[in-house]
Design a protein around this motif. Structure first.
Motif, PDB file in Angstrom:
ATOM      1  N   SER A  85      43.646  43.999  36.941  1.00 37.33           N
ATOM      2  CA  SER A  85      44.678  43.151  37.537  1.00 37.33           C
ATOM      3  C   SER A  85      44.916  43.568  38.985  1.00 37.33           C
ATOM      4  CB  SER A  85      45.975  43.280  36.741  1.00 37.33           C
ATOM      5  OG  SER A  85      46.580  44.537  36.984  1.00 37.33           O
ATOM      6  N   PRO A  86      45.662  42.776  39.748  1.00 40.11           N
ATOM      7  CA  PRO A  86      45.916  43.123  41.152  1.00 40.11           C
ATOM      8  C   PRO A  86      46.580  44.476  41.349  1.00 40.11           C
ATOM      9  CG  PRO A  86      46.486  40.835  40.758  1.00 40.11           C
ATOM     10  CD  PRO A  86      46.190  41.435  39.413  1.00 40.11           C
ATOM     11  N   SER A  87      47.343  44.929  40.373  1.00 37.28           N
ATOM     12  CA  SER A  87      48.063  46.200  40.515  1.00 37.28           C
ATOM     13  C   SER A  87      47.190  47.423  40.259  1.00 37.28           C
ATOM     14  CB  SER A  87      49.253  46.242  39.547  1.00 37.28           C
ATOM     15  OG  SER A  87      50.181  45.227  39.850  1.00 37.28           O
ATOM     16  N   MET A  88      45.942  47.210  39.892  1.00 41.68           N
ATOM     17  CA  MET A  88      45.093  48.323  39.462  1.00 41.68           C
ATOM     18  C   MET A  88      44.136  48.828  40.540  1.00 41.68           C
ATOM     19  SD  MET A  88      44.327  46.999  35.579  1.00 41.68           S
ATOM     20  CE  MET A  88      43.393  48.442  35.064  1.00 41.68           C
ATOM     21  N   GLY A  89      44.144  48.212  41.714  1.00 42.42           N
ATOM     22  CA  GLY A  89      43.249  48.698  42.756  1.00 42.42           C
ATOM     23  C   GLY A  89      43.240  47.783  43.957  1.00 42.42           C
ATOM     24  N   ASP A  90      42.439  48.165  44.960  1.00 44.42           N
ATOM     25  CA  ASP A  90      42.370  47.344  46.163  1.00 44.42           C
ATOM     26  C   ASP A  90      41.519  46.102  45.931  1.00 44.42           C
ATOM     27  OD1 ASP A  90      39.647  48.087  46.391  1.00 44.42           O
ATOM     28  OD2 ASP A  90      40.048  49.615  47.910  1.00 44.42           O
ATOM     29  N   ALA A  91      41.466  45.245  46.926  1.00 44.15           N
ATOM     30  CA  ALA A  91      40.824  43.940  46.774  1.00 44.15           C
ATOM     31  C   ALA A  91      39.351  44.061  46.424  1.00 44.15           C
ATOM     32  CB  ALA A  91      41.004  43.121  48.054  1.00 44.15           C
ATOM     33  N   ASP A  92      38.632  44.977  47.082  1.00 44.95           N
ATOM     34  CA  ASP A  92      37.219  45.157  46.790  1.00 44.95           C
ATOM     35  C   ASP A  92      36.996  45.580  45.335  1.00 44.95           C
ATOM     36  OD1 ASP A  92      36.550  44.527  49.417  1.00 44.95           O
ATOM     37  OD2 ASP A  92      35.098  46.163  49.564  1.00 44.95           O
ATOM     38  N   TYR A  93      37.838  46.498  44.860  1.00 38.93           N
ATOM     39  CA  TYR A  93      37.717  46.975  43.486  1.00 38.93           C
ATOM     40  C   TYR A  93      37.970  45.848  42.492  1.00 38.93           C
ATOM     41  CZ  TYR A  93      38.929  49.545  39.217  1.00 38.93           C
ATOM     42  OH  TYR A  93      38.998  49.993  37.912  1.00 38.93           O
ATOM     43  N   VAL A  94      38.975  45.058  42.749  1.00 37.47           N
ATOM     44  CA  VAL A  94      39.287  43.928  41.873  1.00 37.47           C
ATOM     45  C   VAL A  94      38.127  42.930  41.847  1.00 37.47           C
ATOM     46  CG1 VAL A  94      40.806  41.921  41.589  1.00 37.47           C
ATOM     47  CG2 VAL A  94      41.791  44.169  42.105  1.00 37.47           C
ATOM     48  N   SER A 124      41.295  33.585  34.020  1.00 36.23           N
ATOM     49  CA  SER A 124      42.754  33.751  34.135  1.00 36.23           C
ATOM     50  C   SER A 124      43.379  32.459  34.625  1.00 36.23           C
ATOM     51  CB  SER A 124      43.092  34.869  35.126  1.00 36.23           C
ATOM     52  OG  SER A 124      44.476  34.884  35.444  1.00 36.23           O
ATOM     53  N   MET A 125      44.638  32.235  34.274  1.00 41.30           N
ATOM     54  CA  MET A 125      45.347  31.087  34.830  1.00 41.30           C
ATOM     55  C   MET A 125      45.446  31.182  36.350  1.00 41.30           C
ATOM     56  SD  MET A 125      49.379  31.662  33.965  1.00 41.30           S
ATOM     57  CE  MET A 125      50.311  33.056  34.634  1.00 41.30           C
ATOM     58  N   ALA A 126      45.297  32.401  36.901  1.00 43.51           N
ATOM     59  CA  ALA A 126      45.346  32.565  38.358  1.00 43.51           C
ATOM     60  C   ALA A 126      44.288  31.726  39.053  1.00 43.51           C
ATOM     61  CB  ALA A 126      45.164  34.033  38.726  1.00 43.51           C
ATOM     62  N   ALA A 127      43.179  31.473  38.367  1.00 38.69           N
ATOM     63  CA  ALA A 127      42.116  30.666  38.952  1.00 38.69           C
ATOM     64  C   ALA A 127      42.538  29.218  39.134  1.00 38.69           C
ATOM     65  CB  ALA A 127      40.862  30.734  38.075  1.00 38.69           C
ATOM     66  N   TYR A 128      43.554  28.780  38.394  1.00 36.64           N
ATOM     67  CA  TYR A 128      44.069  27.414  38.509  1.00 36.64           C
ATOM     68  C   TYR A 128      45.149  27.297  39.581  1.00 36.64           C
ATOM     69  CZ  TYR A 128      41.792  26.125  34.090  1.00 36.64           C
ATOM     70  OH  TYR A 128      40.874  25.863  33.102  1.00 36.64           O
ATOM     71  N   SER A 167      45.004  42.171  47.115  1.00 37.62           N
ATOM     72  CA  SER A 167      44.498  42.320  45.748  1.00 37.62           C
ATOM     73  C   SER A 167      44.795  41.090  44.904  1.00 37.62           C
ATOM     74  CB  SER A 167      45.095  43.565  45.090  1.00 37.62           C
ATOM     75  OG  SER A 167      44.579  44.733  45.679  1.00 37.62           O
ATOM     76  N   GLY A 168      45.951  40.476  45.135  1.00 38.88           N
ATOM     77  CA  GLY A 168      46.298  39.272  44.385  1.00 38.88           C
ATOM     78  C   GLY A 168      45.368  38.114  44.696  1.00 38.88           C
ATOM     79  N   ALA A 170      42.297  38.455  45.911  1.00 42.28           N
ATOM     80  CA  ALA A 170      40.993  38.839  45.356  1.00 42.28           C
ATOM     81  C   ALA A 170      40.941  38.581  43.857  1.00 42.28           C
ATOM     82  CB  ALA A 170      40.716  40.308  45.655  1.00 42.28           C
ATOM     83  N   TYR A 171      42.055  38.820  43.175  1.00 44.59           N
ATOM     84  CA  TYR A 171      42.103  38.558  41.733  1.00 44.59           C
ATOM     85  C   TYR A 171      41.889  37.073  41.450  1.00 44.59           C
ATOM     86  CZ  TYR A 171      43.787  38.426  36.927  1.00 44.59           C
ATOM     87  OH  TYR A 171      43.894  38.226  35.572  1.00 44.59           O
ATOM     88  N   GLY A 172      42.626  36.215  42.158  1.00 44.08           N
ATOM     89  CA  GLY A 172      42.463  34.774  41.951  1.00 44.08           C
ATOM     90  C   GLY A 172      41.055  34.302  42.253  1.00 44.08           C
ATOM     91  N   VAL A 173      40.468  34.817  43.327  1.00 40.95           N
ATOM     92  CA  VAL A 173      39.089  34.440  43.675  1.00 40.95           C
ATOM     93  C   VAL A 173      38.112  34.967  42.625  1.00 40.95           C
ATOM     94  CG1 VAL A 173      37.237  34.719  45.364  1.00 40.95           C
ATOM     95  CG2 VAL A 173      39.573  34.289  46.150  1.00 40.95           C
ATOM     96  N   SER A 174      38.318  36.198  42.186  1.00 42.79           N
ATOM     97  CA  SER A 174      37.403  36.780  41.202  1.00 42.79           C
ATOM     98  C   SER A 174      37.437  36.020  39.882  1.00 42.79           C
ATOM     99  CB  SER A 174      37.733  38.256  40.968  1.00 42.79           C
ATOM    100  OG  SER A 174      38.940  38.439  40.252  1.00 42.79           O
ATOM    101  N   LYS A 175      38.605  35.587  39.468  1.00 38.23           N
ATOM    102  CA  LYS A 175      38.695  34.839  38.221  1.00 38.23           C
ATOM    103  C   LYS A 175      38.201  33.395  38.402  1.00 38.23           C
ATOM    104  CE  LYS A 175      40.167  38.078  35.498  1.00 38.23           C
ATOM    105  NZ  LYS A 175      39.331  38.560  34.365  1.00 38.23           N
ATOM    106  N   SER A 176      38.286  32.882  39.632  1.00 34.87           N
ATOM    107  CA  SER A 176      37.645  31.598  39.922  1.00 34.87           C
ATOM    108  C   SER A 176      36.134  31.728  39.783  1.00 34.87           C
ATOM    109  CB  SER A 176      38.008  31.135  41.337  1.00 34.87           C
ATOM    110  OG  SER A 176      39.388  30.879  41.450  1.00 34.87           O
ATOM    111  N   PHE A 177      35.610  32.880  40.191  1.00 31.12           N
ATOM    112  CA  PHE A 177      34.182  33.133  39.991  1.00 31.12           C
ATOM    113  C   PHE A 177      33.838  33.122  38.507  1.00 31.12           C
ATOM    114  CE2 PHE A 177      30.693  35.883  38.873  1.00 31.12           C
ATOM    115  CZ  PHE A 177      29.683  35.455  39.723  1.00 31.12           C
ATOM    116  N   VAL A 178      34.659  33.750  37.675  1.00 35.49           N
ATOM    117  CA  VAL A 178      34.388  33.773  36.233  1.00 35.49           C
ATOM    118  C   VAL A 178      34.321  32.352  35.680  1.00 35.49           C
ATOM    119  CG1 VAL A 178      35.198  34.558  33.978  1.00 35.49           C
ATOM    120  CG2 VAL A 178      35.444  36.051  35.980  1.00 35.49           C
ATOM    121  N   ARG A 179      35.271  31.511  36.081  1.00 38.89           N
ATOM    122  CA  ARG A 179      35.237  30.107  35.651  1.00 38.89           C
ATOM    123  C   ARG A 179      33.973  29.416  36.149  1.00 38.89           C
ATOM    124  NH1 ARG A 179      39.928  26.496  37.377  1.00 38.89           N
ATOM    125  NH2 ARG A 179      38.756  25.028  36.099  1.00 38.89           N
TER     126      ARG A 179
END
Length: 275
Positions: A85-94, A124-128, A167-168, A170-179
């Motif tokens: 999640s965003p709270s677990m590391g920097d943007a690159d790590y996420v 994640s819903m973050a991708a939406y 990080s937030g 990056a999280y949304g972008v990363s989960k958009s990648f998963v979708r």
């Protein structure tokens, strides 16, 4: 035989308990001690479980997980819950963990899984909720051939923002990648008799989910159509169904399981825009 990445996490362990009713499970996780505890707890419940420590961004480690699984029986599914999640590391790590990890697991699955097997990824819903113009989707295919170049192409999405937002995003972008991966690769997977899809959980009552309780997705729970946190067991039942034979026609899509958060946010935005 089912492989569950992130198997030491709340959602992964809950999913193993459901899938384990019908199949032996191999749990993969980077946290070796927690993985051992999760495997022991499942065995105590009568489930055939094996642990395989692995970093999902490491192709060799992921290959070793698949080798372990194939040595125990025919692979029928991979449920890829590993992520941060965003709270677990920097943007690159996420981005590396969530996006490169998904590509690494997915490409190994595509290369070695037998016909009839299914890969279910966790988005994640973050991708939406992230505006489309903030998602560099045109560069997503690079992840399949050059992870380092992929990360370079992702960084402009957050580099110009204040540190607390990176990080937030990056999280949304990363989960958009998963979708994207779970949809864009479906035809390629089908050519080998495989299925691939994703589910997008909302705020889920796990240790990782609660890290976002006072910010980001967690703050939206009170205003959702179903104003509560989702449970790991609710996500697990959906993941297990999607990976199973009864969902044999289901591929190339994402299933949003967020308690109506995205529906509520979308409708409120429409009403606000029209008033």
């Amino acid at each position: 035989m089912t492989v569950i990445t992130g198997g030491a996490g709340g959602m992964g362990t809950a999913t193993a308990a459901v899938v384990g009713r019908d199949h032996a499970v191999v749990l993969a996780d980077v946290r070796a001690e927690r993985l051992d505890a999760a495997v022991a707890a499942l065995i105590d419940r009568g489930i055939s479980a094996t642990g395989a420590p692995a970093d999902v961004t490491d192709p060799d480690a992921v290959g070793a997980v698949f080798d372990t699984a194939s040595g125990l029986g025919e692979l029928v599914s991979v449920i890829h819950t590993a992520g941060v999640s965003p709270s677990m590391g920097d943007a690159d790590y996420v981005m590396r963990t969530n996006a490169v990890g998904t590509a690494t697991v997915g490409e190994r699955f595509h290369a070695s899984a037998p016909p009839g097997a299914a890969l279910v990824n966790v988005a994640s819903m973050a991708a939406y909720l992230l505006p489309a113009e903030m998602i560099p989707a045109q560069h997503f295919p690079v992840a399949l051939s050059d992870p380092a170049a992929f990360l370079e192409k992702m960084r402009p999405a957050w580099e110009s923002l204040p540190e607390e937002y990176r990080s937030g995003i990056a999280y949304g972008v990363s989960k958009s990648f998963v979708r994207w991966y779970s949809s864009a690769q479906a035809e390629r997977f089908t050519a080998k008799g495989l299925r691939v899809l994703s589910i997008s959980p909302g705020s889920t009552d796990t240790e990782m989910g609660r890290l976002e309780e006072n910010a980001g997705a967690g703050a939206m729970v009170a205003d959702a159509a179903v104003p509560r946190w989702g449970t790991p067991e609710e996500m697990a039942e959906l993941l297990a169904f999607c990976a199973g034979d009864k969902a044999g026609y289901l591929t190339g899509t994402d299933i949003l399981n967020d308690g109506g958060v995205v529906a509520s946010v979308t409708e409120r935005a429409r009403v606000a825009a029209s008033s």
